[in-house]
Design a protein around this motif. Sequence first.
Motif, PDB file in Angstrom:
ATOM      1  N   TYR B 171     126.364  -2.347 -60.584  1.00  0.00           N
ATOM      2  CA  TYR B 171     125.102  -2.978 -60.982  1.00  0.00           C
ATOM      3  C   TYR B 171     124.085  -2.808 -59.856  1.00  0.00           C
ATOM      4  O   TYR B 171     124.353  -3.234 -58.737  1.00  0.00           O
ATOM      5  CB  TYR B 171     125.294  -4.468 -61.235  1.00  0.00           C
ATOM      6  CG  TYR B 171     126.097  -4.782 -62.479  1.00  0.00           C
ATOM      7  CD1 TYR B 171     125.450  -5.041 -63.677  1.00  0.00           C
ATOM      8  CD2 TYR B 171     127.478  -4.812 -62.425  1.00  0.00           C
ATOM      9  CE1 TYR B 171     126.186  -5.322 -64.828  1.00  0.00           C
ATOM     10  CE2 TYR B 171     128.216  -5.084 -63.573  1.00  0.00           C
ATOM     11  CZ  TYR B 171     127.566  -5.343 -64.771  1.00  0.00           C
ATOM     12  OH  TYR B 171     128.285  -5.616 -65.896  1.00  0.00           O
ATOM     13  N   PRO B 172     122.942  -2.220 -60.145  1.00  0.00           N
ATOM     14  CA  PRO B 172     121.901  -2.173 -59.116  1.00  0.00           C
ATOM     15  C   PRO B 172     121.435  -3.599 -58.841  1.00  0.00           C
ATOM     16  O   PRO B 172     121.108  -4.314 -59.786  1.00  0.00           O
ATOM     17  CB  PRO B 172     120.778  -1.366 -59.757  1.00  0.00           C
ATOM     18  CG  PRO B 172     121.381  -0.695 -60.950  1.00  0.00           C
ATOM     19  CD  PRO B 172     122.516  -1.566 -61.407  1.00  0.00           C
ATOM     20  N   VAL B 173     121.482  -4.040 -57.578  1.00  0.00           N
ATOM     21  CA  VAL B 173     121.107  -5.424 -57.313  1.00  0.00           C
ATOM     22  C   VAL B 173     119.825  -5.557 -56.503  1.00  0.00           C
ATOM     23  O   VAL B 173     119.156  -6.583 -56.564  1.00  0.00           O
ATOM     24  CB  VAL B 173     122.237  -6.203 -56.603  1.00  0.00           C
ATOM     25  CG1 VAL B 173     123.375  -6.486 -57.563  1.00  0.00           C
ATOM     26  CG2 VAL B 173     122.734  -5.467 -55.392  1.00  0.00           C
ATOM     27  N   MET B 174     119.496  -4.561 -55.720  1.00  0.00           N
ATOM     28  CA  MET B 174     118.263  -4.671 -54.941  1.00  0.00           C
ATOM     29  C   MET B 174     117.820  -3.259 -54.549  1.00  0.00           C
ATOM     30  O   MET B 174     118.655  -2.383 -54.373  1.00  0.00           O
ATOM     31  CB  MET B 174     118.484  -5.526 -53.698  1.00  0.00           C
ATOM     32  CG  MET B 174     117.199  -6.033 -53.076  1.00  0.00           C
ATOM     33  SD  MET B 174     117.477  -7.218 -51.743  1.00  0.00           S
ATOM     34  CE  MET B 174     117.441  -8.764 -52.595  1.00  0.00           C
ATOM     35  N   GLU B 297     132.297 -10.619 -63.065  1.00  0.00           N
ATOM     36  CA  GLU B 297     133.617 -10.106 -62.734  1.00  0.00           C
ATOM     37  C   GLU B 297     134.679 -11.166 -63.040  1.00  0.00           C
ATOM     38  O   GLU B 297     135.729 -10.869 -63.619  1.00  0.00           O
ATOM     39  CB  GLU B 297     133.658  -9.727 -61.244  1.00  0.00           C
ATOM     40  CG  GLU B 297     134.935  -9.035 -60.819  1.00  0.00           C
ATOM     41  CD  GLU B 297     135.089  -8.987 -59.301  1.00  0.00           C
ATOM     42  OE1 GLU B 297     134.381  -9.754 -58.611  1.00  0.00           O
ATOM     43  OE2 GLU B 297     135.920  -8.213 -58.816  1.00  0.00           O
ATOM     44  N   ALA B 298     134.371 -12.410 -62.658  1.00  0.00           N
ATOM     45  CA  ALA B 298     135.325 -13.489 -62.874  1.00  0.00           C
ATOM     46  C   ALA B 298     135.548 -13.720 -64.362  1.00  0.00           C
ATOM     47  O   ALA B 298     136.655 -14.065 -64.792  1.00  0.00           O
ATOM     48  CB  ALA B 298     134.821 -14.766 -62.203  1.00  0.00           C
ATOM     49  N   ALA B 299     134.482 -13.496 -65.161  1.00  0.00           N
ATOM     50  CA  ALA B 299     134.594 -13.708 -66.596  1.00  0.00           C
ATOM     51  C   ALA B 299     135.177 -12.475 -67.287  1.00  0.00           C
ATOM     52  O   ALA B 299     135.367 -12.464 -68.501  1.00  0.00           O
ATOM     53  CB  ALA B 299     133.217 -14.041 -67.184  1.00  0.00           C
ATOM     54  N   GLY B 300     135.428 -11.438 -66.513  1.00  0.00           N
ATOM     55  CA  GLY B 300     135.968 -10.198 -67.085  1.00  0.00           C
ATOM     56  C   GLY B 300     134.965  -9.495 -67.967  1.00  0.00           C
ATOM     57  O   GLY B 300     135.327  -8.788 -68.898  1.00  0.00           O
ATOM     58  N   ALA B 301     133.671  -9.694 -67.658  1.00  0.00           N
ATOM     59  CA  ALA B 301     132.643  -9.149 -68.540  1.00  0.00           C
ATOM     60  C   ALA B 301     131.875  -7.997 -67.905  1.00  0.00           C
ATOM     61  O   ALA B 301     130.722  -7.750 -68.240  1.00  0.00           O
ATOM     62  CB  ALA B 301     131.674 -10.266 -68.944  1.00  0.00           C
ATOM     63  N   LEU B 302     132.496  -7.299 -66.959  1.00  0.00           N
ATOM     64  CA  LEU B 302     131.803  -6.171 -66.330  1.00  0.00           C
ATOM     65  C   LEU B 302     131.641  -5.049 -67.350  1.00  0.00           C
ATOM     66  O   LEU B 302     132.587  -4.715 -68.063  1.00  0.00           O
ATOM     67  CB  LEU B 302     132.622  -5.651 -65.145  1.00  0.00           C
ATOM     68  CG  LEU B 302     132.683  -6.548 -63.916  1.00  0.00           C
ATOM     69  CD1 LEU B 302     133.604  -5.955 -62.869  1.00  0.00           C
ATOM     70  CD2 LEU B 302     131.304  -6.773 -63.341  1.00  0.00           C
ATOM     71  N   ALA B 303     130.436  -4.492 -67.405  1.00  0.00           N
ATOM     72  CA  ALA B 303     130.161  -3.438 -68.390  1.00  0.00           C
ATOM     73  C   ALA B 303     130.747  -2.111 -67.922  1.00  0.00           C
ATOM     74  O   ALA B 303     130.736  -1.807 -66.740  1.00  0.00           O
ATOM     75  CB  ALA B 303     128.654  -3.320 -68.597  1.00  0.00           C
TER      76      ALA B 303
END
Lengths: 523, 320
Positions: B171-174, B297-303
């Motif tokens: 994920y681009p963050v900055m 990540e914790a929710a296991g929802a990484l695309a």
Amino acid sequence: MKKTQLYLLALVISLIGLGAFYYKWQVLKFPLQAQQQSEIWEVQARVEFEAKSGPNKVTLQIPRNPPGYDVIDEKFVARNYGMNIELGKRTRAVQWQLRRGRGTQALYYRATVYRDQHADFDDTEPRLAVAAQTVEPYTTARSALLEQVREKSVDSASFAGELVRRLNAANPPGEVALLLERKPTPEARAHLAKDLLADRRIAARVIHGLALVETNANAQLMPFLQVWDSESHRWDTISTDTGAETWPEDMFLWSISQKPILEVENNPRAHVEFAVQRTIDDALAVAKGRLEAKDRNLVAYSLLNLPLQTQDVYRVLLMMPIGAFLLLILRNIVGIKTFGTFMPVLVALAFRETQLLAGVTLFVTVVGLGLLVRFYLEKLRLLLVPRLTAVLILVVFLMALVSVVSNRLGIEQGLSIALFPIVIMTMTIERMSVAWEERGAAFAMSEGIGTLIVAVLAFLVMNIRWLAHLIFVFPELLLVLFALTLLIGRYSGYRISELFRFRALAEDPITPAPVAAAPRVAD
Amino acid sequence: MLNPFTIAKRLHAIGLSGIGQRNAEFVLMYNQRRFYPRVDDKLITKRLALAAGLPVPQLYAVVREEHEIDELHEKLKNREGFVVKPAHGSGGDGILVISGRRGDRYRRANGALLSREEFDHHLSNMLSGLFSLGGQPDHVLVEYLVQFDPVFDQVSYKGVPDIRIISFLGYPVMAMIRLPTRLSDGKANLHQGAIGVGIDLATGITRRGVWGRELIGEHPDTESSIVGLHIPHWDQLLLIAAQAYDLVELGYVGVDIVLDKSLGPLLLELNARPGLAIQMANGHGLLHRLRKVQALEAAGALAKQPAERVAFAKRDIATL
């Protein structure tokens, strides 16, 4: 989480360390502070020789009732050797035997002695001295010398004193020079004096003493000449240096045996070294005794039982973690920049040799001059490794130059740089010059000064006496340091330097605003 | 004048991440050491990028041995401009930008002339490892000199500006754009004196700049405003940053991209320990944004798809 595991581990390790510390401190009563008033000394003789393939027999003269001192503990360290003590009339020797030996052998005799007030030298009357048979021209030389001495003396002590002075004269007359042939050592001269005295029926003997001075890792036995004073019925002791009648207060009588101090059968190259150290204090000796009574193994596996030379090394080595820990704090929590990771600690170690002011001056001088040379070398376009070698050679030269110049100027510290880390200075010069060109003078200077500041602080901390004592007596405290290091290993807060670096941001952050809002500009 | 405690408190509030935190919680946790060579050796990065179909500057030559330096002059005979860099260089050290030549000599991007001898010496230093991490012997890459997009003409002093995007788990963050200055000698590294200008993730519009420890609104050499510039090809840039994660499998990575006049965005290099100044340029800390991704990540929802990650970043991360 992994962090809990880390905290737990750190806790367990520091509890072990603190527990061992508490046990030694409260139960065994190891002292927290070094007390220097008691006069307890460890003296050590270390015999070293190359073993012959056949049987090896070693005889070492050892102290017996030395005047002014009491031997409270003795240890003989010789693995695989058979040992027995030979008692002479007033002498004592240890005899070590080995059936079959190989390689370099090291045998130790160690005694713990303390000063008390008790009696003088023995006063049993010696047998009458027997004159030696001599040949010409020695006979004439001997009688000529003795005649000259007799004219200047009143009793046996002054006779012996005068004789010693004449034997020690800077430009001895012919007859003395003849007698002194092949007798270069004070030891040999003392024996010559003894023989000469026998010509005049004066009973004399050569005895050996060890000067008990603060940490003397390479002590030498000193020969003294004793003559029997039949009138007052005692031995007079005469210095083999000056001929004066003296037995110094701090002189520990090693042996009055007339045999060589060390004899190794068929092995003239064997030698013995002596070491003297004031022990930490009597409280510690008592604690050690108590520990020994409780558990022999604990003492056997403690630093306090190592040979003195090795103990000295560990006194320094055990302080290194302290310096490294300080460096860790300064780098990871304060945020000081230094060249290399542990370079400042090594530089701080080098300062031990030179003391602080001289060390810093030397470091700055050599690195500064080295930088100048390095900038010139840059123009020659040398490859990296040859260039480093060239700088290293120059660093050695520069240090030699500093030593020579400071010697001329009479500054002693310039001479004590034997262990100054040359390679480290070379790398400092190289990195500094590269940083200088790549990132500018300001950056290079700031890292260089950072290195120096950390080195100085590390030196100061590593030189705190009570801390050194504490760590040496309680090395388990390093476990606590280890645990702290593990914790700092996961420190994720700000470094102090970052507070300054990001200050502008704290003063003027862009508030998390909707995207469409016009960006604010700070200027 | 603020006291240190107020500073610490405010920095904490905006989620500024210090070097200790970056290392302990992100670099050490998400970047496996065995993948480091993929970013530390620029040659490997380039090969991986080519294999994945990402655009990179063309590689002209690789120099591995001292004697190959001589042959290099021959190989480069027909190239007007090129860039020489150590494969294991860090922080832009040792990079040599050649923009042209004059007779036998090379002209550097800052206008200075470099004799052949000086050029050779510089390369030999690179090979000996003077600029490489840890000082091991290195090899040297010679590659295409980017013809930078004229959109930055007013805000660069010589050299090539580049765009740094921090990519966390893809994920681009900055993001920021780094502009060379006179001080930085045409190089785009902040510690060498380049300016970092924060970019709004959602729109690709620049916000404000940081130069050393100072916050600025104009380029110090050209005096042009550095605020409100539109970065061209913005979505494509974000996509490259998102794809870089699949390329090297390092969770926390700085992606450096340049914009070429005709070729568009080109992936320049990756950095496993990207610096922290990007936070100053954006006027905002990284931590809140990183935590948002960690929540995914914790929710296991990484695309899985880079495009999805970019969409999430533009929608949900940019507003933090």
